[in-house]
Design a protein around this motif. Structure first.
Motif, mmCIF file in Angstrom:
data_model
loop_
_atom_site.group_PDB
_atom_site.id
_atom_site.type_symbol
_atom_site.label_atom_id
_atom_site.label_comp_id
_atom_site.label_asym_id
_atom_site.label_seq_id
_atom_site.Cartn_x
_atom_site.Cartn_y
_atom_site.Cartn_z
ATOM 1 N N ILE A 1 71.363 71.662 -85.364
ATOM 2 C CA ILE A 1 70.996 72.202 -84.047
ATOM 3 C C ILE A 1 69.947 71.305 -83.422
ATOM 4 C CG2 ILE A 1 70.008 74.168 -82.822
ATOM 5 C CD1 ILE A 1 70.977 75.956 -85.108
ATOM 6 N N PRO A 2 70.188 70.759 -82.235
ATOM 7 C CA PRO A 2 69.188 69.906 -81.587
ATOM 8 C C PRO A 2 67.864 70.650 -81.418
ATOM 9 C CG PRO A 2 71.290 69.759 -80.445
ATOM 10 C CD PRO A 2 71.420 70.876 -81.443
ATOM 11 N N PRO A 3 66.742 70.012 -81.736
ATOM 12 C CA PRO A 3 65.444 70.706 -81.678
ATOM 13 C C PRO A 3 65.107 71.239 -80.284
ATOM 14 C CG PRO A 3 65.159 68.336 -81.980
ATOM 15 C CD PRO A 3 66.594 68.624 -82.198
ATOM 16 N N GLU A 4 65.577 70.532 -79.219
ATOM 17 C CA GLU A 4 65.278 71.019 -77.873
ATOM 18 C C GLU A 4 66.006 72.334 -77.570
ATOM 19 O OE1 GLU A 4 68.501 67.764 -77.396
ATOM 20 O OE2 GLU A 4 66.690 68.142 -78.599
ATOM 21 N N ASN A 5 67.168 72.554 -78.223
ATOM 22 C CA ASN A 5 67.869 73.832 -78.072
ATOM 23 C C ASN A 5 67.046 74.969 -78.678
ATOM 24 O OD1 ASN A 5 69.773 71.952 -77.324
ATOM 25 N ND2 ASN A 5 71.466 72.914 -78.422
ATOM 26 N N THR A 6 66.496 74.707 -79.861
ATOM 27 C CA THR A 6 65.675 75.710 -80.528
ATOM 28 C C THR A 6 64.441 76.045 -79.707
ATOM 29 O OG1 THR A 6 66.411 74.897 -82.690
ATOM 30 C CG2 THR A 6 64.404 76.242 -82.651
ATOM 31 N N ALA A 7 63.784 75.024 -79.159
ATOM 32 C CA ALA A 7 62.582 75.240 -78.348
ATOM 33 C C ALA A 7 62.902 76.035 -77.089
ATOM 34 C CB ALA A 7 61.953 73.896 -77.982
ATOM 35 N N THR A 8 64.048 75.758 -76.477
ATOM 36 C CA THR A 8 64.438 76.483 -75.265
ATOM 37 C C THR A 8 64.738 77.943 -75.583
ATOM 38 O OG1 THR A 8 65.454 74.436 -74.473
ATOM 39 C CG2 THR A 8 65.948 76.432 -73.240
ATOM 40 N N ASN B 1 63.522 77.586 -66.945
ATOM 41 C CA ASN B 1 64.893 77.458 -66.455
ATOM 42 C C ASN B 1 65.258 76.018 -66.141
ATOM 43 O OD1 ASN B 1 66.453 80.094 -66.110
ATOM 44 N ND2 ASN B 1 64.442 80.680 -65.325
ATOM 45 N N VAL B 2 64.291 75.225 -65.654
ATOM 46 C CA VAL B 2 64.550 73.799 -65.441
ATOM 47 C C VAL B 2 64.899 73.136 -66.768
ATOM 48 C CG1 VAL B 2 63.498 71.584 -64.848
ATOM 49 C CG2 VAL B 2 63.149 73.562 -63.360
ATOM 50 N N HIS B 3 64.103 73.426 -67.798
ATOM 51 C CA HIS B 3 64.361 72.851 -69.116
ATOM 52 C C HIS B 3 65.719 73.303 -69.647
ATOM 53 C CE1 HIS B 3 63.837 71.951 -73.427
ATOM 54 N NE2 HIS B 3 62.969 71.036 -73.017
ATOM 55 N N ALA B 4 66.057 74.587 -69.441
ATOM 56 C CA ALA B 4 67.339 75.111 -69.915
ATOM 57 C C ALA B 4 68.509 74.433 -69.209
ATOM 58 C CB ALA B 4 67.392 76.622 -69.690
ATOM 59 N N VAL B 5 68.405 74.243 -67.900
ATOM 60 C CA VAL B 5 69.472 73.581 -67.147
ATOM 61 C C VAL B 5 69.641 72.140 -67.617
ATOM 62 C CG1 VAL B 5 70.127 72.731 -64.853
ATOM 63 C CG2 VAL B 5 69.282 75.064 -65.121
ATOM 64 N N GLU B 6 68.525 71.469 -67.886
ATOM 65 C CA GLU B 6 68.577 70.084 -68.358
ATOM 66 C C GLU B 6 69.244 69.996 -69.731
ATOM 67 O OE1 GLU B 6 68.441 66.396 -67.594
ATOM 68 O OE2 GLU B 6 66.878 67.390 -66.401
ATOM 69 N N VAL B 7 68.869 70.889 -70.643
ATOM 70 C CA VAL B 7 69.470 70.901 -71.980
ATOM 71 C C VAL B 7 70.959 71.223 -71.883
ATOM 72 C CG1 VAL B 7 69.500 72.108 -74.209
ATOM 73 C CG2 VAL B 7 67.323 71.472 -73.162
ATOM 74 N N ASP B 8 71.309 72.202 -71.050
ATOM 75 C CA ASP B 8 72.705 72.569 -70.850
ATOM 76 C C ASP B 8 73.497 71.406 -70.269
ATOM 77 O OD1 ASP B 8 74.835 74.860 -70.465
ATOM 78 O OD2 ASP B 8 74.708 73.846 -68.530
ATOM 79 N N ARG C 1 72.944 68.219 -70.573
ATOM 80 C CA ARG C 1 73.091 67.109 -71.517
ATOM 81 C C ARG C 1 74.006 67.455 -72.686
ATOM 82 N NH1 ARG C 1 66.977 64.495 -72.174
ATOM 83 N NH2 ARG C 1 66.451 64.479 -69.947
ATOM 84 N N SER C 2 74.268 68.734 -72.887
ATOM 85 C CA SER C 2 75.055 69.165 -74.040
ATOM 86 C C SER C 2 76.546 69.142 -73.730
ATOM 87 C CB SER C 2 74.628 70.576 -74.449
ATOM 88 O OG SER C 2 75.469 71.075 -75.462
ATOM 89 N N GLU C 3 77.352 68.901 -74.765
ATOM 90 C CA GLU C 3 78.803 68.974 -74.608
ATOM 91 C C GLU C 3 79.275 70.417 -74.524
ATOM 92 O OE1 GLU C 3 80.572 66.848 -77.793
ATOM 93 O OE2 GLU C 3 79.843 64.883 -77.139
ATOM 94 N N LYS C 4 78.478 71.335 -75.080
ATOM 95 C CA LYS C 4 78.799 72.756 -75.040
ATOM 96 C C LYS C 4 77.953 73.455 -73.985
ATOM 97 C CE LYS C 4 79.873 73.043 -79.988
ATOM 98 N NZ LYS C 4 79.530 73.727 -81.262
ATOM 99 N N ARG C 5 78.479 74.517 -73.403
ATOM 100 C CA ARG C 5 77.708 75.316 -72.459
ATOM 101 C C ARG C 5 76.721 76.186 -73.230
ATOM 102 N NH1 ARG C 5 79.245 72.120 -70.221
ATOM 103 N NH2 ARG C 5 77.014 71.783 -70.302
ATOM 104 N N LEU C 6 75.479 76.206 -72.742
ATOM 105 C CA LEU C 6 74.408 76.901 -73.446
ATOM 106 C C LEU C 6 73.634 77.873 -72.566
ATOM 107 C CD1 LEU C 6 72.949 73.739 -75.243
ATOM 108 C CD2 LEU C 6 74.373 75.487 -76.306
ATOM 109 N N ILE C 7 73.777 77.765 -71.239
ATOM 110 C CA ILE C 7 72.856 78.422 -70.316
ATOM 111 C C ILE C 7 72.886 79.950 -70.440
ATOM 112 C CG2 ILE C 7 74.484 78.468 -68.374
ATOM 113 C CD1 ILE C 7 70.747 77.621 -68.119
ATOM 114 N N ALA C 8 74.073 80.533 -70.580
ATOM 115 C CA ALA C 8 74.154 81.993 -70.679
ATOM 116 C C ALA C 8 73.497 82.484 -71.969
ATOM 117 C CB ALA C 8 75.611 82.451 -70.620
ATOM 118 N N GLY C 9 73.664 81.726 -73.054
ATOM 119 C CA GLY C 9 73.035 82.086 -74.311
ATOM 120 C C GLY C 9 71.518 82.073 -74.228
ATOM 121 N N PHE C 10 70.971 81.114 -73.467
ATOM 122 C CA PHE C 10 69.520 81.079 -73.274
ATOM 123 C C PHE C 10 69.039 82.360 -72.585
ATOM 124 C CE2 PHE C 10 69.793 76.175 -73.053
ATOM 125 C CZ PHE C 10 69.666 76.085 -74.433
ATOM 126 N N HIS C 11 69.752 82.766 -71.545
ATOM 127 C CA HIS C 11 69.372 83.986 -70.819
ATOM 128 C C HIS C 11 69.555 85.227 -71.692
ATOM 129 C CE1 HIS C 11 68.587 82.645 -66.610
ATOM 130 N NE2 HIS C 11 69.178 81.570 -67.063
#
Length: 387
Positions: free
Chosen positions: A14-21, A126-133, A135-145
């Motif tokens: 798991i990318p560390p920036e995903n965990t931090a977000t 949310n800026v950080h979440a959009v940036e991580v999403d 850059r990722s091959e998978k969609r992550l934004i809804a999971g963050f919320h």
């Protein structure tokens, strides 16, 4: 041994920036739940009636609205990590200090400051979440919320559990906020240093236009509806559907539970059918559910319709936030700050608008108006990407 190794490999992948977000969203929801649990104690401590408490609580929203338009400029210059890391360290300290205030004016000032810092968290997170999403091959934004919603549930249960076993309020709040600080201490260094930075940006605030303005107006209507369900859902059940007052909270409980579940599943759904279809059919489903709430009399059926309403709307705001990365009219951080500010404006003004409309006609008519708003958002879905 093989199983633990497999789990270890999975966690390390798991990318560390995903965990931090994820930690940021969870802690933001957790902290707001702790504050919500403190509200009755603040009311009692300051001997406030409902009207004065409402005015005091407004300070939180006003503080957020004042600072949020300028957060995008700070993020564009220094990055989301710079603002988010400091703000999430500061906000537990401010919240803890509120417990020691015995004066209404001092409490109002602390709540205004709390709103300002939380507004900074909201934008930068949310800026950080959009940036991580992005850059990722998978969609992550809804999971963050979804983690924000999960944090709210865990925080509320933790506060209720501690208070019910006789732990003093100050000790309970302090222990949970120390937990937040420790989690953030270990996870915040993993944030992306360059998330949200825009080369050559000198402006602190940009008036939204075009695509960004549309996104902001969509969020304004959606946050207005969420605020209406939060503040008026229980009243609607009791006054319009003759529900027992003990069950008034079930409307928002059903709505928020569905939002949490659907956001946990939302990334796969968005990747499968596309953002445009999620917005179009989610809003049409929501409009149908609100119309059903108006026309059906059975309170348990209406509560189930609030649940389905949450399913329909769960992923629309995450999609709108993520879409700020799909435009070139302004830096993403400034665009997201504008969109988030308009959303907060809707959340603040929505309950008041419902009150005015209900007084002029009826609460059922006001909810029918919200259904019409969702139809408008559905017709605006073409501004989003198909895939």
């Amino acid at each position: 041994m093989t199983q633990s190794k497999t789990i270890g490999q999975f966690l390390s992948s798991i990318p560390p920036e995903n965990t931090a977000t994820r930690a940021a969203f969870f802690l933001a929801g957790f902290i707001m739940a702790v504050w919500a649990s403190m509200v009755p104690f603040v009311k009692l401590n300051l001997s406030l009636d409902e009207a004065h408490l409402g005015a005091l609580l407004l300070c939180v929203g006003l503080g957020a609205l004042v600072v949020m338009p300028f957060c995008g400029g700070i993020v564009a210059k220094k990055g989301a990590k710079y603002l988010l890391r400091q703000a999430l360290f500061a906000i537990p300290l401010i919240l803890f200090a509120i417990n020691f205030s015995n004066h209404v004016v001092l409490t109002a000032c602390l709540l205004f400051l709390f709103g300002m810092v939380f507004g900074s968290v909201d934008v930068s997170m949310n800026v950080h979440a959009v940036e991580v999403d992005h850059r990722s091959e998978k969609r992550l934004i809804a999971g963050f919320h979804a983690l924000y919603s999960l944090g709210s549930v865990v925080g509320a249960l933790a506060m209720a559990g501690l208070l019910n076993i006789g732990v003093d309020l100050l000790v309970a709040v302090g222990a949970l906020l120390v937990f937040c600080l420790l989690v953030w201490l270990f996870t915040s260094p993993k944030l992306l240093a360059d998330a949200g930075k825009a080369q050559g940006t000198t402006k602190s605030f940009v008036i939204p236009k075009g695509f960004v303005l549309w996104l902001g107006l969509i969020c304004l209507l959606l946050f207005m509806i969420e605020g209406a369900v939060l503040d008026w859902g229980g009243v609607f059940l009791v006054e319009e559907k003759k529900t027992a007052i003990e069950n008034a909270g079930l409307a928002f409980a059903a709505f928020s539970t569905a939002m949490t579940i659907m956001r946990l599943l939302g990334d796969k759904l968005i990747a499968s059918v596309g953002p445009r279809a999620c917005v179009r059919y989610g809003c049409l489903l929501g409009a149908a559910m609100l119309a059903g709430c108006v026309f059906f009399a059975n309170p348990w059926l209406v509560i189930s319709l609030f649940f389905v309403l949450g399913i329909g709307l769960a992923n629309v705001v995450p999609i709108a936030f993520a879409s700020t990365a799909d435009q070139n009219e302004m830096p993403m951080s400034l665009a997201l700050a504008a969109v988030t500010t308009l959303g907060y404006a809707g959340q603040l003004t929505g309950p008041a608008l419902i009150g005015f409309v209900a007084k002029a006609s009826s609460l059922s008519f006001a909810f029918a108006m919200l259904a019409a708003f969702l139809v408008i958002v559905s017709f605006s879905s073409n501004i989003f990407r198909k895939k």
